[in-house]
Enzyme design. Structure first.
Site, PDB file in Angstrom:
ATOM      1  N   TYR A   3       0.839  -1.214   0.000  1.00  0.00           N
ATOM      2  CA  TYR A   3       0.000   0.000   0.000  1.00  0.00           C
ATOM      3  C   TYR A   3       0.865   1.251   0.000  1.00  0.00           C
ATOM      4  CZ  TYR A   3      -3.313  -3.597   1.337  1.00  0.00           C
ATOM      5  OH  TYR A   3      -4.027  -4.763   1.373  1.00  0.00           O
TER       6      TYR A   3
ATOM      7  N   ASP B 102      -3.138 -14.463  -1.624  1.00  0.00           N
ATOM      8  CA  ASP B 102      -2.724 -14.709  -0.241  1.00  0.00           C
ATOM      9  C   ASP B 102      -3.933 -14.798   0.683  1.00  0.00           C
ATOM     10  OD1 ASP B 102      -0.030 -14.574  -0.978  1.00  0.00           O
ATOM     11  OD2 ASP B 102       0.182 -12.456  -0.429  1.00  0.00           O
TER      12      ASP B 102
END
Ligand code: FES
Ligand SMILES: [Fe+2]
Ligand SMILES: [Fe+2]
Lengths: 377, 99
Positions: free
Chosen positions: A123, A239
Site C-alpha cells: 500500500y 494470499d
C-alpha cells in the site's frame, strides 16, 4: 501459567491441542499433528512476491485522469485495506503465539502474519506512486469515521483475547480486577471461548472484508485503468484466499472436537455469535459500498450490486464453516470478478506491464452476453 | 504396442458419467475436474483459485463418488465437494449452496 520461549518440559507435541496446551519448545516439522498447517506454509512461501516488482508508472497517470468521485473510491479502499493489513500484520502473532501448542501451527501463524506485512508494504508502494503526499492518506486512517468504525469491529475480539491471556499468564486463573475494565473472569472455558470468537472474527475479516475493495480495483482494471494496482490486488487476493483456508481449518478442527473436545462444546455454544459476526460484517461492508459511491458510481459497479456481491460471498463463506446461509442472494452479481481473482496467471516481472491489458481482452472474450446484464454501461 | 497400452484398464480415458443438477443432466468424463466441464455447458460455478485451496467452488454432493487427484488444501465439509479439482467417478447428483 506464564509463557516460556523455550519450554523445558518433556512432552509429546503430537498429543497437544492446537491452543492452550504446552508452550512449543522445539520447532520441528518431521512429525505433525495437523499436517495441513505445514502445507499452508509451503503454499504461502511459494506465493512469495515483492510489491516493488510491480511497475506503477502508468497508474500515476491514470489516477490523475480519474474523476474526483473515482479518486475517492480508490483512495478510500486503499485506506481501509491499509487498516486491515495493519491489524493482520501483527495480531495473529501477538494474540495467538503465546497460546499456540503445535510447532507447525506456530510457524503457520508467523508465515501468515508475515505475508500480511507484504500487503502493508504494497500500500505504501501504491500510495507513494500515485500521490505526492502519502501522509495525508495515512493520517486519515485513524480519524476517518467510516474507517475507525470498522477498526473497532476487527480489533475487539483480538484485544479481548490478548488482555485475557496476559492476565492468565501473570495472575493465573480466577477473577481479576483491572482498572477501567472491571472484573475479568479467567477460566480455561472463558479463555477458549475468547479464542474461538477471535478466530471466527478473523475468519470473517479474511473472508469478506477485502472483497468490496477488490471488486472496485478490478472494475477499474476492466477499463484498463490502474492496472499495476490490480496486479498487486491479484497477488493480495491469492494470499487472502489461503489465509481464509487457514482460519476455516482452525474453526472446523475446533468444532469437530478432534483437536480438543471442550472446543467442540464451545463452538456449539458460539454458533449464534459467530453467525452474528458474519452478518454484522456483511452489513458493514454494504454500508462501506454506499460510502464509496456517495458522490457517484463507477462503470460496472454501484452500491446495490456490490451489496449483493457481499451477501453472496458471505453465504459462500458461511457454508464453508458449517453455518446456514444468511442472505437471499443466490447468484454472484459480478461473475467477471472471478477471472481476476484466479491466480494462475499472476506474474510480477516489471517488463510484463502489458500482461493485465492482455488479460482484460481475454476476460472480455470469455464472458457471455448475459454476464453483462448487471453491468450498467 | 499401441494396442496393448490402450487396452490397459487405467488407460481408458473415455468413461462418461451423468451429473444431475436440479432438472439438468450433464455428461462428464474423468479426464478433467468437474468445474471446467460444467463451465463448458454454460453453468456458472463460483470459483477463485481453481487449485483446491480457497473453497469458493464448494458445492453439495448429494450422492455419488468423486476423487481428488491431489489432496486439496481447503477443508471439504462432509456432503460437499470442491468442483475445481474433483474428478467425477460415478453418476452423481449435485446442488449449489443456495438450492
Ligand atoms: S476454486 Fe478454490 S478450491 Fe476450488
Ligand atoms: Fe492481507
Ligand atoms: Fe489475510
Amino acid at each position: 501459567m506464564s509463557y516460556s520461549t523455550f519450554n523445558r518440559k518433556q512432552f509429546d507435541s503430537m498429543k497437544e491441542p492446537m491452543f492452550f496446551g504446552e508452550n512449543v519448545n522445539v520447532a520441528r516439522y518431521d512429525q505433525q499433528k495437523h499436517p495441513i498447517f505445514e502445507k499452508l506454509i509451503e503454499k504461502q512461501l511459494s506465493f512469495f512476491w515483492r510489491p516493488e516488482e510491480v511497475d506503477l508508472s502508468s497508474d500515476r497517470k491514470d489516477f490523475q485522469k480519474l474523476e474526483e468521485h473515482e479518486q475517492h473510491i480508490f483512495l478510500s479502499n486503499l485506506k481501509y485495506q491499509t487498516l486491515l493489513d495493519s491489524v493482520q500484520g501483527r495480531s495473529p502473532n501477538v494474540a495467538l503465539l503465546p497460546i499456540v501448542s503445535l510447532p507447525e501451527l506456530e510457524t503457520w501463524i508467523e508465515t501468515w502474519s508475515f505475508s500480511e506485512t507484504i500487503h502493508s508494504r504494497s500500500y505504501t508502494h501504491i500510495i507513494r506512486n500515485i500521490v505526492n503526499d502519502p501522509t495525508k492518506i495515512f493520517d486519515d486512517i485513524t480519524v476517518n469515521k467510516e474507517i475507525t468504525k470498522r477498526a473497532d469491529s476487527v480489533s475487539v475480539y483480538y484485544d479481548r483475547l490478548i488482555e485475557m491471556v496476559s492476565l492468565y499468564n501473570t495472575l493465573g486463573l480466577g477473577t481479576h480486577h483491572v482498572p477501567e475494565h472491571g472484573d475479568i473472569e479467567i477460566s480455561m472455558r472463558s479463555l477458549k471461548k475468547a479464542l474461538y470468537l477471535t478466530v471466527a472474527s478473523v475468519n470473517v475479516l479474511e473472508a469478506i472484508r477485502f472483497y468490496v475493495s477488490f471488486a472496485c480495483s478490478f472494475a477499474f482494471a476492466e477499463r484498463t485503468l490502474m492496472e499495476g494496482n490490480a496486479k498487486i490486488i491479484k497477488l493480495i487476493a491469492r494470499d487472502e484466499a489461503l489465509h481464509l483456508t487457514g482460519t476455516q481449518h482452525m474453526l472446523n478442527l475446533m468444532a469437530s472436537g478432534k483437536d480438543d473436545p471442550e472446543m467442540a462444546i464451545i463452538a456449539q455454544e458460539c454458533k449464534e455469535e459467530m453467525r452474528n459476526i458474519f452478518v454484522e460484517a456483511a452489513e458493514q461492508e454494504k454500508d462501506w459500498a454506499s460510502y464509496l459511491f456517495k458522490d457517484g458510481s463507477m462503470i460496472g459497479l454501484n452500491a446495490q450490486i456490490l451489496g449483493q456481491y457481499v451477501e453472496y460471498i458471505t453465504n459462500v463463506r458461511m457454508q464453508a464453516v458449517g453455518l446456514d446461509t444468511a442472505f437471499e442472494t443466490k447468484h454472484n452479481p459480478i461473475p467477471w470478478i472471478n477471472a481476476w481473482l484466479v491466480s494462475d496467471n499472476v506474474q510480477v516481472a516489471p517488463q510484463e506491464a502489458e500482461i493485465s491489458s492482455y488479460l482484460v481482452g481475454q476476460i472480455d472474450n470469455d464472458l457471455s452476453e448475459s454476464d453483462f446484464d448487471d453491468f450498467d454501461l | 504396442m499401441t494396442t496393448l497400452t490402450s487396452n490397459k484398464p487405467d488407460k481408458i480415458r473415455d468413461k462418461v458419467h451423468r451429473v444431475l443438477l436440479g432438472k439438468k443432466q450433464i455428461l462428464v468424463t474423468e479426464d478433467e475436474p468437474l468445474l471446467v466441464q460444467l463451465e463448458r455447458e454454460g453453468i456458472h460455478v463460483e470459483y477463485q483459485c481453481r487449485e483446491g485451496y480457497c473453497s469458493s467452488c464448494s458445492i453439495k454432493l448429494l450422492w455419488g463418488q468423486v476423487e481428488y487427484p491431489f489432496e486439496p488444501l481447503a477443508w471439504v465439509q462432509s456432503g460437499y465437494m470442491l468442483a475445481c479439482c474433483a474428478i467425477v467417478k460415478s453418476d452423481i447428483e449435485i446442488a449449489f449452496f443456495s438450492d
